[in-house]
Each structure stands twice: as structure tokens, then as C-alpha cells.
Design a protein around this motif. Sequence first.
Motif, PDB file in Angstrom:
ATOM      1  N   TYR A  55     -27.943   4.143 -75.443  1.00 38.01           N
ATOM      2  CA  TYR A  55     -27.684   4.282 -74.011  1.00 38.01           C
ATOM      3  C   TYR A  55     -28.747   3.552 -73.210  1.00 38.01           C
ATOM      4  CZ  TYR A  55     -31.262   7.931 -73.270  1.00 38.01           C
ATOM      5  OH  TYR A  55     -32.428   8.632 -73.165  1.00 38.01           O
ATOM      6  N   THR A  76     -30.445   3.516 -69.018  1.00 36.25           N
ATOM      7  CA  THR A  76     -30.504   4.151 -67.705  1.00 36.25           C
ATOM      8  C   THR A  76     -30.951   3.131 -66.669  1.00 36.25           C
ATOM      9  OG1 THR A  76     -32.774   4.914 -68.090  1.00 36.25           O
ATOM     10  CG2 THR A  76     -30.988   6.452 -68.627  1.00 36.25           C
ATOM     11  N   VAL A  79     -24.898  10.380 -70.142  1.00 42.85           N
ATOM     12  CA  VAL A  79     -23.686   9.684 -69.696  1.00 42.85           C
ATOM     13  C   VAL A  79     -22.749  10.677 -69.017  1.00 42.85           C
ATOM     14  CG1 VAL A  79     -21.593   8.493 -70.474  1.00 42.85           C
ATOM     15  CG2 VAL A  79     -23.829   7.764 -71.325  1.00 42.85           C
ATOM     16  N   GLY A 127     -23.668  11.431 -65.541  1.00 42.88           N
ATOM     17  CA  GLY A 127     -23.661  10.306 -64.612  1.00 42.88           C
ATOM     18  C   GLY A 127     -25.013   9.658 -64.409  1.00 42.88           C
ATOM     19  N   ARG A 139     -25.494   4.909 -69.033  1.00 40.93           N
ATOM     20  CA  ARG A 139     -24.318   4.235 -69.579  1.00 40.93           C
ATOM     21  C   ARG A 139     -24.542   4.052 -71.068  1.00 40.93           C
ATOM     22  NH1 ARG A 139     -24.541  -1.963 -70.212  1.00 40.93           N
ATOM     23  NH2 ARG A 139     -26.764  -2.371 -70.172  1.00 40.93           N
ATOM     24  N   TYR A 140     -23.461   3.998 -71.818  1.00 44.14           N
ATOM     25  CA  TYR A 140     -23.600   3.683 -73.237  1.00 44.14           C
ATOM     26  C   TYR A 140     -24.035   2.232 -73.343  1.00 44.14           C
ATOM     27  CZ  TYR A 140     -21.370   8.086 -74.428  1.00 44.14           C
ATOM     28  OH  TYR A 140     -21.083   9.414 -74.562  1.00 44.14           O
ATOM     29  N   TYR A 141     -24.875   1.936 -74.307  1.00 45.66           N
ATOM     30  CA  TYR A 141     -25.361   0.574 -74.509  1.00 45.66           C
ATOM     31  C   TYR A 141     -24.986   0.136 -75.907  1.00 45.66           C
ATOM     32  CZ  TYR A 141     -28.409  -3.426 -74.783  1.00 45.66           C
ATOM     33  OH  TYR A 141     -28.874  -4.704 -74.929  1.00 45.66           O
ATOM     34  N   GLY A 182     -21.335  -0.115 -72.228  1.00 42.51           N
ATOM     35  CA  GLY A 182     -21.082   0.551 -70.950  1.00 42.51           C
ATOM     36  C   GLY A 182     -21.415  -0.324 -69.754  1.00 42.51           C
ATOM     37  N   GLU A 183     -20.746  -0.075 -68.652  1.00 46.61           N
ATOM     38  CA  GLU A 183     -20.949  -0.856 -67.430  1.00 46.61           C
ATOM     39  C   GLU A 183     -22.151  -0.316 -66.659  1.00 46.61           C
ATOM     40  OE1 GLU A 183     -18.638  -1.800 -63.229  1.00 46.61           O
ATOM     41  OE2 GLU A 183     -17.634  -0.654 -64.796  1.00 46.61           O
ATOM     42  N   GLU A 184     -22.981  -1.216 -66.133  1.00 44.34           N
ATOM     43  CA  GLU A 184     -24.105  -0.827 -65.285  1.00 44.34           C
ATOM     44  C   GLU A 184     -23.561  -0.424 -63.917  1.00 44.34           C
ATOM     45  OE1 GLU A 184     -26.644  -4.328 -65.584  1.00 44.34           O
ATOM     46  OE2 GLU A 184     -28.045  -3.120 -66.753  1.00 44.34           O
ATOM     47  N   PHE A 185     -22.985   0.771 -63.835  1.00 41.10           N
ATOM     48  CA  PHE A 185     -22.287   1.208 -62.615  1.00 41.10           C
ATOM     49  C   PHE A 185     -23.223   1.280 -61.417  1.00 41.10           C
ATOM     50  CE2 PHE A 185     -23.581   4.924 -65.061  1.00 41.10           C
ATOM     51  CZ  PHE A 185     -24.251   5.691 -64.118  1.00 41.10           C
ATOM     52  N   TRP A 186     -24.502   1.384 -61.630  1.00 44.05           N
ATOM     53  CA  TRP A 186     -25.459   1.466 -60.528  1.00 44.05           C
ATOM     54  C   TRP A 186     -25.690   0.124 -59.846  1.00 44.05           C
ATOM     55  CZ3 TRP A 186     -26.592   2.958 -65.571  1.00 44.05           C
ATOM     56  CH2 TRP A 186     -27.273   2.030 -66.351  1.00 44.05           C
TER      57      TRP A 186
END
Length: 133
Positions: A52, A54, A116, A119, A122-124, A127-131
Amino acid sequence: MRVLLAVASFGIMGLATSAAAIDMCGSGPRVNCVVDGDTFWLDGQKYRAFGYDTPEPQTNICGGDVERQLASQASRRFMELLNTTEITLEPRGEDRYGRILVVIRSDGEDIADILVREGLARYYPDGEEFWCH
């Protein structure tokens, strides 16, 4: 903090030497402290969580103040989990920065899944860097 270190090559578990509380890293020596939501020091050794990612608190910021705030929340939650639950570290090699990669389990649950789900991560690598949006 009670930490169990799973030795991958032997498949056994041994009690780590540290029972000290982990705080946020400051400007002094780094022995037992959290750098951010996925990196920490234990007994003077630097570890990076496997699986993951952060938000970044200071460098490589793509999401500005939103990312910094989320990074702070992720770091505090990570520190809380390290200090209040039984932690198991499962080594997965070393990264290009010399950090030991570990799957971290909190009372048996992968910390990646916890952060995850909350919130904060993200999974690494998938996963998408939603931030950043």
C-alpha cells in the motif's frame, strides 16, 4: 508495542526486541518512530510497508493541502495501530532506498486493508492516487 517478526526463510516467528512506544519522527535520531503512513523505524532499522501507499506529507505532493491533511491522518492512524495492537512484520525484501519491505499485520489483519478501507491509503502498485485529483 508488541511486535512479532516473521522470519520468511524459516517460517517461524520471534519476538522483536522493542517494547517502546512509537511516536512521530522528529529532527533527532530515528530509533522507534513513524515517518509517514507507510514508513517507520524500529530499533534503528527503517521499514517500508509492502502493498500500500499513503499520501506524502512533504515531498512529491500532487494533491496540495488536501494530500498533506490526508497524509497527517494516515500517519496518525498508522502510529495508533502500531502502538495499540499486536503487530506482525513479514519481510518481503528490500526496496531501492535500502528500506526493509514488510507486510504489516495488526491483530492478524493486513494494515493495507485497514488503511485502504478507512480511505487513508491506496493499494500499491495498482491503486489510484485518489488524493491527487
